[in-house]
Design a protein around this motif. Structure first.
Motif, PDB file in Angstrom:
ATOM      1  N   GLY A   1       0.672  -1.344   0.053  1.00 45.03           N
ATOM      2  CA  GLY A   1      -0.147  -0.074   0.052  1.00 45.03           C
ATOM      3  C   GLY A   1       0.752   1.263   0.028  1.00 45.03           C
ATOM      4  N   LYS A   2       2.210   1.164  -0.358  1.00 51.63           N
ATOM      5  CA  LYS A   2       2.904   2.153  -0.341  1.00 51.63           C
ATOM      6  C   LYS A   2       2.623   3.362  -1.415  1.00 51.63           C
ATOM      7  N   GLY A   3       2.081   2.786  -2.620  1.00 52.98           N
ATOM      8  CA  GLY A   3       1.546   4.175  -3.340  1.00 52.98           C
ATOM      9  C   GLY A   3       0.559   4.805  -3.159  1.00 52.98           C
ATOM     10  N   THR A   4      -0.580   3.935  -2.427  1.00 51.22           N
ATOM     11  CA  THR A   4      -1.789   4.508  -1.862  1.00 51.22           C
ATOM     12  C   THR A   4      -1.279   5.504  -0.862  1.00 51.22           C
TER      13      THR A   4
ATOM     14  N   PHE B   1      11.104  15.279   1.094  1.00 50.66           N
ATOM     15  CA  PHE B   1      10.962  13.861   0.018  1.00 50.66           C
ATOM     16  C   PHE B   1      10.202  12.961   0.726  1.00 50.66           C
ATOM     17  N   ILE B   2       9.612  12.207   0.147  1.00 50.88           N
ATOM     18  CA  ILE B   2       9.196  10.967   0.690  1.00 50.88           C
ATOM     19  C   ILE B   2       9.686   9.899  -0.287  1.00 50.88           C
ATOM     20  N   PHE B   3      10.371   8.755   0.217  1.00 50.98           N
ATOM     21  CA  PHE B   3      11.043   7.792  -0.633  1.00 50.98           C
ATOM     22  C   PHE B   3      10.081   6.529  -0.545  1.00 50.98           C
ATOM     23  N   ASP B   4       9.633   6.273  -1.657  1.00 48.80           N
ATOM     24  CA  ASP B   4       8.635   5.172  -1.860  1.00 48.80           C
ATOM     25  C   ASP B   4       9.642   3.881  -2.576  1.00 48.80           C
TER      26      ASP B   4
ATOM     27  N   GLY C   1      -6.340  -2.899   6.592  1.00 46.24           N
ATOM     28  CA  GLY C   1      -7.691  -2.423   7.310  1.00 46.24           C
ATOM     29  C   GLY C   1      -7.980  -1.105   6.509  1.00 46.24           C
ATOM     30  N   GLU C   2      -8.876  -0.239   7.223  1.00 45.49           N
ATOM     31  CA  GLU C   2      -9.106   1.050   6.372  1.00 45.49           C
ATOM     32  C   GLU C   2      -8.031   1.768   6.043  1.00 45.49           C
ATOM     33  N   ILE C   3      -8.021   2.253   4.805  1.00 42.34           N
ATOM     34  CA  ILE C   3      -6.919   3.256   4.454  1.00 42.34           C
ATOM     35  C   ILE C   3      -6.964   4.515   5.096  1.00 42.34           C
ATOM     36  N   ASP C   4      -8.032   5.057   5.512  1.00 45.75           N
ATOM     37  CA  ASP C   4      -7.812   6.077   6.405  1.00 45.75           C
ATOM     38  C   ASP C   4      -7.299   6.062   7.696  1.00 45.75           C
TER      39      ASP C   4
END
Length: 191
Positions: free
Chosen positions: A13-16, A82-85, A174-177
């Motif tokens: 779920g890193k992209g999301t 930055f966020i490194f994904d 679980g729930e994304i939020d």
């Protein structure tokens, strides 16, 4: 400057989650997969070399990846962070990233790792493969190889940041939020 590593196996779920993190903290996204595809679409030698490894579900050599990341950081000198994904994927890459960011006066703030069971990862990647257009999301053997590479070669990076006191693990099912809220709580603890 806030520099976060979003970590976890393929399909975690890193992209999301990175989309939400980018919006909330106004970070510039660095995803090595995107960098590879950019270099591929432009026909660069680095892109062609990276593709041979990606097609086999293997990691791209460190010097190729670090070069691409350094280029992206240099292209964005006045950002909030930055966020490194999906990067770093090896301890030598983590050491190189730490050195790169320290040399620019903006160290890595911390790593947030998404923890997801293997059967859920496989299910998510297969589902994503229906719409992603990525051949490695549609081939069961490549999916298994990518997940195995993560556990065999990439997971030690979490230990590297844990030893530095810059690590947080989040249950990624679980729930994304709800997952996003936990991530934000951890990011705030790095500040």
């Amino acid at each position: 400057m806030l520099n976060i590593i979003l970590f976890g196996p393929p399909g975690a779920g890193k992209g999301t989650q990175s989309e939400f993190i980018i919006k909330k903290y106004n970070l510039t996204h660095i995803a090595t997969g995107d960098l590879f595809r950019k270099h591929l679409s432009e026909g660069t030698d680095l892109g062609k070399l990276a593709q041979t490894y990606m097609d086999q579900g293997k990691l791209v050599p460190d010097e190729v990846v670090i070069g691409m990341v350094d280029e992206k950081v240099k292209e964005n000198p006045n950002v909030a962070g930055f966020i490194f994904d999906g990067f770093p994927r090896t301890v030598p890459q983590a050491e190189a990233l730490d050195a790169l960011m320290a040399s620019k006066g903006t160290p890595i703030s911390g790593m947030v790792a998404l923890d997801v069971p293997v059967d859920e990862l496989e299910k998510r990647i297969k589902e994503r493969g229906k719409t992603s257009g990525r051949s490695d999301d549609q081939d069961e053997q490549k999916i298994k190889t990518r997940i195995k590479v993560y556990y065999d070669e990439t997971l030690p990076v979490a230990n590297y940041y844990e030893q530095k006191g810059r690590f947080a693990k989040i249950h990624g099912v679980g729930e994304i939020d709800a997952i996003f809220k936990q991530i934000c709580d951890k990011i705030e603890s790095f500040r």
